[in-house]
Design a protein around this motif. Structure first.
Motif, PDB file in Angstrom:
ATOM      1  N   GLY A 162      39.828  29.251  27.047  1.00  0.00           N
ATOM      2  CA  GLY A 162      41.205  29.614  26.738  1.00  0.00           C
ATOM      3  C   GLY A 162      42.082  29.601  27.976  1.00  0.00           C
ATOM      4  O   GLY A 162      41.608  29.627  29.118  1.00  0.00           O
ATOM      5  N   LEU A 163      43.389  29.595  27.768  1.00  0.00           N
ATOM      6  CA  LEU A 163      44.341  29.410  28.865  1.00  0.00           C
ATOM      7  C   LEU A 163      44.395  30.593  29.825  1.00  0.00           C
ATOM      8  O   LEU A 163      44.846  30.439  30.960  1.00  0.00           O
ATOM      9  CB  LEU A 163      45.749  29.154  28.309  1.00  0.00           C
ATOM     10  N   SER A 164      43.961  31.772  29.385  1.00  0.00           N
ATOM     11  CA  SER A 164      44.064  32.963  30.229  1.00  0.00           C
ATOM     12  C   SER A 164      42.791  33.269  31.002  1.00  0.00           C
ATOM     13  O   SER A 164      42.666  34.338  31.604  1.00  0.00           O
ATOM     14  CB  SER A 164      44.440  34.187  29.373  1.00  0.00           C
ATOM     15  N   ALA A 165      41.820  32.348  30.971  1.00  0.00           N
ATOM     16  CA  ALA A 165      40.548  32.585  31.665  1.00  0.00           C
ATOM     17  C   ALA A 165      40.095  31.313  32.357  1.00  0.00           C
ATOM     18  O   ALA A 165      40.403  30.201  31.906  1.00  0.00           O
ATOM     19  CB  ALA A 165      39.476  33.046  30.676  1.00  0.00           C
ATOM     20  N   ASP A 166      39.355  31.471  33.447  1.00  0.00           N
ATOM     21  CA  ASP A 166      38.664  30.338  34.054  1.00  0.00           C
ATOM     22  C   ASP A 166      37.169  30.642  34.056  1.00  0.00           C
ATOM     23  O   ASP A 166      36.720  31.654  33.510  1.00  0.00           O
ATOM     24  CB  ASP A 166      39.205  30.021  35.455  1.00  0.00           C
ATOM     25  N   SER A 167      36.379  29.764  34.658  1.00  0.00           N
ATOM     26  CA  SER A 167      34.922  29.908  34.603  1.00  0.00           C
ATOM     27  C   SER A 167      34.442  31.234  35.183  1.00  0.00           C
ATOM     28  O   SER A 167      33.432  31.790  34.727  1.00  0.00           O
ATOM     29  CB  SER A 167      34.255  28.758  35.368  1.00  0.00           C
ATOM     30  N   SER A 168      35.145  31.745  36.184  1.00  0.00           N
ATOM     31  CA  SER A 168      34.698  32.977  36.832  1.00  0.00           C
ATOM     32  C   SER A 168      34.721  34.156  35.871  1.00  0.00           C
ATOM     33  O   SER A 168      33.986  35.129  36.055  1.00  0.00           O
ATOM     34  CB  SER A 168      35.573  33.281  38.056  1.00  0.00           C
ATOM     35  N   TYR A 169      35.544  34.088  34.831  1.00  0.00           N
ATOM     36  CA  TYR A 169      35.647  35.198  33.888  1.00  0.00           C
ATOM     37  C   TYR A 169      34.386  35.325  33.036  1.00  0.00           C
ATOM     38  O   TYR A 169      34.052  36.416  32.573  1.00  0.00           O
ATOM     39  CB  TYR A 169      36.870  35.026  32.980  1.00  0.00           C
ATOM     40  N   GLY A 170      33.694  34.219  32.810  1.00  0.00           N
ATOM     41  CA  GLY A 170      32.489  34.267  31.997  1.00  0.00           C
ATOM     42  C   GLY A 170      31.205  34.171  32.786  1.00  0.00           C
ATOM     43  O   GLY A 170      30.120  34.405  32.245  1.00  0.00           O
ATOM     44  N   ALA A 171      31.310  33.836  34.079  1.00  0.00           N
ATOM     45  CA  ALA A 171      30.114  33.552  34.875  1.00  0.00           C
ATOM     46  C   ALA A 171      29.224  34.769  35.073  1.00  0.00           C
ATOM     47  O   ALA A 171      28.026  34.630  35.327  1.00  0.00           O
ATOM     48  CB  ALA A 171      30.518  32.978  36.239  1.00  0.00           C
ATOM     49  N   ALA A 172      29.775  35.977  34.959  1.00  0.00           N
ATOM     50  CA  ALA A 172      28.987  37.197  35.183  1.00  0.00           C
ATOM     51  C   ALA A 172      28.606  37.897  33.882  1.00  0.00           C
ATOM     52  O   ALA A 172      28.106  39.014  33.909  1.00  0.00           O
ATOM     53  CB  ALA A 172      29.757  38.156  36.081  1.00  0.00           C
ATOM     54  N   ALA A 273      37.220  40.769  30.641  1.00  0.00           N
ATOM     55  CA  ALA A 273      36.080  40.063  31.239  1.00  0.00           C
ATOM     56  C   ALA A 273      35.289  40.981  32.160  1.00  0.00           C
ATOM     57  O   ALA A 273      34.054  40.938  32.191  1.00  0.00           O
ATOM     58  CB  ALA A 273      36.559  38.828  31.990  1.00  0.00           C
ATOM     59  N   LYS A 274      35.991  41.823  32.912  1.00  0.00           N
ATOM     60  CA  LYS A 274      35.297  42.766  33.800  1.00  0.00           C
ATOM     61  C   LYS A 274      34.461  43.744  32.981  1.00  0.00           C
ATOM     62  O   LYS A 274      33.345  44.097  33.360  1.00  0.00           O
ATOM     63  CB  LYS A 274      36.316  43.521  34.659  1.00  0.00           C
ATOM     64  N   GLU A 275      34.991  44.198  31.860  1.00  0.00           N
ATOM     65  CA  GLU A 275      34.236  45.093  30.987  1.00  0.00           C
ATOM     66  C   GLU A 275      32.941  44.441  30.509  1.00  0.00           C
ATOM     67  O   GLU A 275      31.871  45.052  30.513  1.00  0.00           O
ATOM     68  CB  GLU A 275      35.068  45.438  29.749  1.00  0.00           C
ATOM     69  N   SER A 280      27.308  42.684  36.258  1.00  0.00           N
ATOM     70  CA  SER A 280      26.203  41.729  36.425  1.00  0.00           C
ATOM     71  C   SER A 280      26.548  40.664  37.454  1.00  0.00           C
ATOM     72  O   SER A 280      27.719  40.439  37.788  1.00  0.00           O
ATOM     73  CB  SER A 280      25.863  41.069  35.090  1.00  0.00           C
ATOM     74  N   GLU A 281      25.536  39.978  37.913  1.00  0.00           N
ATOM     75  CA  GLU A 281      25.710  38.933  38.919  1.00  0.00           C
ATOM     76  C   GLU A 281      26.303  37.681  38.293  1.00  0.00           C
ATOM     77  O   GLU A 281      25.887  37.245  37.220  1.00  0.00           O
ATOM     78  CB  GLU A 281      24.365  38.588  39.546  1.00  0.00           C
ATOM     79  N   ALA A 282      27.276  37.087  38.959  1.00  0.00           N
ATOM     80  CA  ALA A 282      27.850  35.828  38.488  1.00  0.00           C
ATOM     81  C   ALA A 282      26.889  34.675  38.750  1.00  0.00           C
ATOM     82  O   ALA A 282      26.338  34.571  39.851  1.00  0.00           O
ATOM     83  CB  ALA A 282      29.180  35.560  39.176  1.00  0.00           C
ATOM     84  N   ARG A 283      26.678  33.837  37.759  1.00  0.00           N
ATOM     85  CA  ARG A 283      25.827  32.666  37.907  1.00  0.00           C
ATOM     86  C   ARG A 283      26.679  31.453  38.305  1.00  0.00           C
ATOM     87  O   ARG A 283      27.853  31.365  37.928  1.00  0.00           O
ATOM     88  CB  ARG A 283      25.109  32.374  36.592  1.00  0.00           C
ATOM     89  N   TYR A 288      35.706  24.601  38.870  1.00  0.00           N
ATOM     90  CA  TYR A 288      36.887  24.796  38.026  1.00  0.00           C
ATOM     91  C   TYR A 288      38.106  24.451  38.878  1.00  0.00           C
ATOM     92  O   TYR A 288      38.385  25.126  39.874  1.00  0.00           O
ATOM     93  CB  TYR A 288      36.978  26.230  37.518  1.00  0.00           C
ATOM     94  N   VAL A 289      38.800  23.395  38.511  1.00  0.00           N
ATOM     95  CA  VAL A 289      39.970  22.945  39.260  1.00  0.00           C
ATOM     96  C   VAL A 289      41.222  23.497  38.583  1.00  0.00           C
ATOM     97  O   VAL A 289      41.471  23.234  37.400  1.00  0.00           O
ATOM     98  CB  VAL A 289      40.026  21.397  39.312  1.00  0.00           C
TER      99      VAL A 289
END
Length: 373
Positions: A162-172, A273-275, A280-283, A288-289
């Motif tokens: 989605g437009l309000s998230a990048d990969s870092s939001y889901g990586a952890a 996303a933080k919640e 947890s550790e980000a994988r 992500y450009v």
């Protein structure tokens, strides 16, 4: 073979979609953007799906992937991708009786759970995953805290950020460690600031729509590209009426009502996303450009009211004539060459590539903006 793909758009059969969203114009838009793969949008609508028949083979060589979006009984949206349009005909038959009408809605609402939808999609050989998964409306994480809470025992094949998230939001988020991420435009119009505003770079081992699905199954996503998350409408926790932004603690203290005007405070994607990560550790994830549509860059640099003013469109056309396509300008063309054509646009692209733009985050339903300082 590397291809650039936008795998989620809509048709005029969906709400608030331009009547100019037509196959011919969309294929031309792909050429202008520099994309080789496009989802059809709204493939559960039989007339729209049939309208694509003359264009699966096209002179521009654009690979067309049958694609639809569906809303479940909990209001969660799901993206479905298929290799063959017949799979959507089969899926429509499987879902008969669960929807008031597939004819009147491009994005139908069905009285089924996420698990039932995923199982039906898999029964016809299609892929399925949550659409704009972090968005605080009509998204998986708006209503559920885990994939299994939404999909039960069914597997998801990808997750759309989605437009309000990048990969870092889901990586952890442990739930998502093995799930490929997609970044798509969810475009409602064919114009350059909408179509392909987010895209994926995918490695294919075989051509055609089947090759695209095979690559997603294998997680062969080489790059995601899209907005700075702060540009999204729901990145920060904010009032949906006046857009005042709040910390999570203040939103809770105000019981999710804006003290200024009584509007609803909506939890932002960043806080959500933080919640979900629970520390947890980000994988590692593919790069992500962060990009901003060229039309929007031109609008901002020219101080124009719209990217579709005559002057902005003329500047955009000069860029395409000179460099071939938009994605090349945003990612590949040397900045001095861009500056030679338009100094301010060159400065903006340089700032984007180096990550030095100043971001003014969005929230509560209002897009964020950027400036050069």
């Amino acid at each position: 073979m590397h291809v650039t793909a936008d795998l989620h758009i809509h048709s005029p059969f969906s709400i608030a979609v331009s009547r100019f969203m037509q196959p011919e114009q969309l294929i031309r838009g792909c050429v202008t953007k520099g994309m080789q793969v496009l989802g059809t949008g709204d493939a559960l609508q039989p007339d729209w799906l049939k309208g694509w028949e003359p264009f699966y083979e096209n002179d521009s060589g654009i690979v067309i992937v049958p694609q639809g979006e569906i809303e479940d009984k909990n209001r969660v949206h799901h993206v479905i991708l298929a290799a063959d349009p017949d799979q959507f005909d089969q899926l429509r038959d499987l879902l008969a009786g669960t929807c008031k009408s597939f004819v009147t809605a491009g994005r139908p609402h069905v009285y089924l759970s996420g698990e039932e939808i995923a199982n039906a999609a898999h029964d016809v050989g299609a892929l399925v995953g949550p659409a704009h998964a972090f968005t605080p409306w009509t998204a998986m994480y708006a209503y559920f805290d885990s994939v299994s809470a939404c999909y039960g025992s069914a597997k998801i094949d990808f997750l759309e950020l989605g437009l309000s998230a990048d990969s870092s939001y889901g990586a952890a988020i442990p739930d998502l460690y093995d799930v490929p991420f997609l970044t798509n435009s969810d475009a409602h119009s064919p114009y350059p600031d909408k179509l392909g505003r987010e895209f994926n770079r995918i490695t294919l081992n075989r051509s055609g729509a089947q090759g695209v699905l095979d690559a997603i199954r294998k997680g062969a996503i080489e790059m995601n590209a899209g907005f700075f998350p702060e540009e999204g409408k729901y990145n920060r926790t904010a009032c949906t009426r006046c857009y005042t932004q709040y910390s999570l603690e203040d939103a809770v203290r105000h019981q999710w009502r804006c003290p200024a005007d009584g509007g609803i405070i909506k939890k932002g994607v960043s806080d959500r996303a933080k919640e979900l990560s629970h520390g947890s550790e980000a994988r590692p994830r593919p790069p992500y450009v962060r990009v901003i549509p060229l039309a929007q860059i031109i609008q901002t640099m020219e101080g124009a009211s719209s990217p579709n003013t005559k002057k902005c469109k003329a500047i955009y056309s000069r860029f395409i004539e000179t460099f071939g396509n938009e994605i090349a300008v945003l990612i590949d063309v040397p900045v001095p060459e861009i500056r030679a054509l338009h100094l301010k646009v060159g400065d903006a692209v340089q700032a984007l590539r180096s990550g030095t733009v100043v971001l003014h985050p969005g929230g509560g339903g209002k897009y964020g903006t950027f400036s050069l300082g």
